[in-house]
Enzyme design. Structure first.
Site, mmCIF file in Angstrom:
data_model
loop_
_atom_site.group_PDB
_atom_site.id
_atom_site.type_symbol
_atom_site.label_atom_id
_atom_site.label_comp_id
_atom_site.label_asym_id
_atom_site.label_seq_id
_atom_site.Cartn_x
_atom_site.Cartn_y
_atom_site.Cartn_z
ATOM 1 N N GLU A 1 -6.510 -0.232 -6.124
ATOM 2 C CA GLU A 1 -7.493 0.693 -5.559
ATOM 3 C C GLU A 1 -7.032 2.128 -5.794
ATOM 4 O O GLU A 1 -5.837 2.414 -5.735
ATOM 5 C CB GLU A 1 -7.649 0.476 -4.046
ATOM 6 C CG GLU A 1 -8.018 -0.928 -3.640
ATOM 7 C CD GLU A 1 -6.808 -1.738 -3.213
ATOM 8 O OE1 GLU A 1 -5.698 -1.164 -3.104
ATOM 9 O OE2 GLU A 1 -6.963 -2.951 -3.013
ATOM 10 N N HIS B 1 0.836 -1.208 0.000
ATOM 11 C CA HIS B 1 0.000 0.000 0.000
ATOM 12 C C HIS B 1 0.863 1.248 0.000
ATOM 13 O O HIS B 1 1.949 1.261 0.580
ATOM 14 C CB HIS B 1 -0.892 0.043 1.248
ATOM 15 C CG HIS B 1 -2.221 -0.593 1.063
ATOM 16 N ND1 HIS B 1 -3.409 0.071 1.263
ATOM 17 C CD2 HIS B 1 -2.560 -1.846 0.677
ATOM 18 C CE1 HIS B 1 -4.425 -0.745 1.025
ATOM 19 N NE2 HIS B 1 -3.934 -1.912 0.669
#
Length: 319
Positions: A106, A38
């Site tokens: 995402e 991430h």
């Protein structure tokens, strides 16, 4: 025979803590590691997000377990050639014990360079091209590529493992599942859905490995564990495509006000009920998963590893 691994959360912990958790996981009897990739955490309560490739380098020196990213998006924030470079080096450091888990990503992590966030269809198209490009680079040959989404000129990886890095594809919907079946070396999917496993295998996945994972919050006080899981991981209970399209931790914090502690309690194993933890693992083995990864939410990592070492893993691992 199913292998049981530990899922390292880069959203919740810094590099030194992740390495220490990996050591504890190996000592507790876990057989493999997943690690998230991430740029941002999901919310400010989680509060971390180290660069995963640096952490993997440290893991290669600290433990002997195989490692996989779960998952890397090799399409927007990082060019697939750069991801291939990182993955090849990680595999060399780990003596071939590395798999690259990939997915379509995402907006939370991928929008940061300021470009548009593509539709799901385009993201899958980009992912397929990226996988092809990375596989060509893993061979150690010079690669020039003129594709729909990516260009590459005279690129060659000089530090490569003896065998190309396996690429597992994360999939939930039917289109992503079709892509995983066609081009993946394995499937990553998070729910213990036997139907999804069957679709992957019949769609071309055959005997390739299927991996899944879930979060728990071990603790002797179940209500306190529910509160911890709700504070840190309420966004996991959001339905639909919100997880793919919301751009910042602030947006996830805003919409997570709709997630109640009761919703978390109904979906996350919290507390120290051995049967509940074992039952969640067996849901995955019963659905045909080859590898199952568990992540402990919150600070009681040592208590979790002691609990799984003495009470949970002995009930599910083959002697």
């Amino acid at each position: 025979m199913t292998a049981f691994g530990y899922f390292l959360s880069c959203e919740e912990f810094g590099p030194a803590e992740l390495v220490e958790q990996a050591r504890m996981a190996e000592q507790a009897g876990f057989e493999a590691l997943w690690i998230s990739d991430h740029f941002h955490p999901w919310n400010s309560e989680q509060g971390q997000s180290p660069f995963v490739w640096s952490v993997i380098g440290a893991l290669s020196q600290a433990v002997s377990l195989p490692v996989e990213t779960a998952v890397t998006c090799p399409t927007v924030r990082m060019h697939p050639a750069v991801v291939a470079h990182a993955a090849a080096t990680a595999s060399v450091q780990l003596g071939g014990r590395f798999r690259l888990g990939v997915g379509s990503g995402e907006a939370l992590n991928e929008h940061i360079l300021g470009g548009p966030w593509p539709s799901a269809r385009v993201r899958l198209e980009m992912l397929e091209e990226a996988i092809l490009l990375m596989r060509n680079l893993f061979d150690g040959n010079e690669v020039s590529h003129e594709g729909k989404h990516y260009r590459l000129e005279n690129a060659r990886l000089y530090t490569v493992p003896d065998e190309p890095v396996p690429i597992d594809v994360s999939a939930f919907g039917p289109k992503a599942m079709s892509l995983a079946s066609r081009v993946g070396d394995g499937l990553i999917t998070m729910k213990p859905d036997e139907g999804a496993v069957t679709r992957f295998r019949k769609g071309g996945g055959g005997a390739k490995p299927v991996s899944g994972g879930f979060k728990v919050c071990y603790g002797q006080d179940r209500e306190a564990a529910v509160r911890t899981a709700h504070r840190l991981w309420a966004p996991e209970q959001l339905p639909g495509e919100m997880g793919q399209i919301l751009p910042t931790p602030r947006h996830f914090e805003q919409i997570s006000t709709l997630v109640t502690p009761d919703m978390v309690a109904a979906n996350v194993v919290c507390g120290d009920d051995v049967d509940a933890h074992v039952g969640r693992l067996r849901a995955y083995t019963g659905a045909g998963f080859d590898r199952v990864y568990v992540n402990q939410i919150g600070p009681d990592q040592r208590g979790f590893f002691d609990f799984y070492r003495t009470k949970v893993l002995p009930q599910v691992q083959e002697p």
